[in-house]
Design an enzyme around this catalytic site. Structure first.
Site, mmCIF file in Angstrom:
data_model
loop_
_atom_site.group_PDB
_atom_site.id
_atom_site.type_symbol
_atom_site.label_atom_id
_atom_site.label_comp_id
_atom_site.label_asym_id
_atom_site.label_seq_id
_atom_site.Cartn_x
_atom_site.Cartn_y
_atom_site.Cartn_z
ATOM 1 N N MET A 14 -1.723 -4.654 2.848
ATOM 2 C CA MET A 14 -2.868 -5.209 2.141
ATOM 3 C C MET A 14 -2.498 -5.480 0.696
ATOM 4 S SD MET A 14 -5.169 -5.557 4.386
ATOM 5 C CE MET A 14 -6.678 -5.854 3.480
ATOM 6 N N CYS A 15 -3.365 -6.112 -0.009
ATOM 7 C CA CYS A 15 -3.153 -6.473 -1.409
ATOM 8 C C CYS A 15 -4.504 -6.492 -2.124
ATOM 9 C CB CYS A 15 -2.509 -7.858 -1.533
ATOM 10 S SG CYS A 15 -1.014 -8.085 -0.551
#
Length: 267
Positions: A1-2
């Site tokens: 994820m980011c």
């Protein structure tokens, strides 16, 4: 994820957008509040911005007209945690832009951790970022030629998504339609995919919320982000899941429902 953000508005410093806001993108790299997968974003970061296109009489003073043409953007990317880059604060304080896309990265398992894998990705005047993950992305049905696969800038699901979107842009598809088509296709063949995307050409932003958080704030500027900062500026609005958002510098925001086209999905 980011975690990622996109900005359109009066020219401002990269530091004001990325580094200094309370619970802004910088702090979200190690203390995200709404991230559904992963606890830190330490696998790299990147900032893309649109430089002034001419140095007219008001350029040094920050004329809002400079750089509004949506030309080719510049980037600064690293494959280290954003908080370890000693050069970034000075650089970010010195650079100003009317349009910015920035991201901090938590790498999907099985993807590369080289600098080229850090968003934003760039082609021509476009910048792109992906917050999410695509299961079994290397076997995604995509009808890509060997030459197109070899052109991937990095071994990652994000780079593949950008290749699919930019292929549609080259064919003349409108950015919102190109993004919506790719999201619907990927969601249909990979139901567990998380597909929060940002695409900008310096004049408008296409964003999707599909599996993670997304918010936007309008006012004197437009800010779209994975999660709100704590600055007392404007009012944040949450984007519903499975939604595409199209926004411009005038603060006009339109949303469209995103549902995967399961009937057309490949097995």
């Amino acid at each position: 994820m980011c975690r990622h953000l996109a900005y359109l508005g009066p020219r401002t410093s990269l530091a004001r957008l990325v580094l200094t806001p309370a619970h802004g993108l910088y702090e979200q790299s190690w203390a995200p509040r709404m991230q559904v997968s992963g606890v830190v974003n330490a696998d790299g970061f990147g900032i893309g911005w649109y430089p002034a296109e001419h140095a007219g009489p008001g350029a040094a003073g920050g004329s809002e007209a400079d750089g509004d043409g949506g030309g080719e953007p510049a980037r600064y990317r690293r494959n280290v945690p954003i908080w370890t880059d000693a050069n970034l604060p000075e650089l970010a304080a010195a650079i100003r832009s009317h349009a910015v896309l920035a991201a901090v990265r938590s790498a999907t398992p099985g993807t590369g951790r080289e600098e080229a894998a850090a968003a934003p990705f760039r082609d021509g005047r476009y910048l792109f970022s992906h917050n999410g993950a695509v299961p079994d992305w290397a076997n995604l049905p995509a009808d890509l030629s060997p030459a197109e696969l070899l052109s991937l800038p990095a071994r990652s699901d994000s780079a593949l998504l950008w290749l699919l979107i930019y292929r549609e842009l080259r064919r003349g598809t409108a950015p919102d339609e190109a993004v919506a088509g790719v999201v619907r296709h990927v969601a249909a063949v990979r139901p567990g995919a998380r597909l929060n995307l940002l695409v900008t050409d310096g004049r408008s932003v296409v964003a999707t919320r599909y599996g993670d958080s997304l918010w936007y704030r309008t006012g004197p500027d437009l800010l779209i982000a994975s999660e709100p900062d704590d600055e007392p500026v404007g009012e944040w609005h949450e984007v519903p899941d499975r939604t595409l958002l199209l926004a411009d510098r005038a603060g006009i925001v339109r949303t469209t429902s995103l549902q995967p086209t399961y009937a057309a999905a490949e097995k």
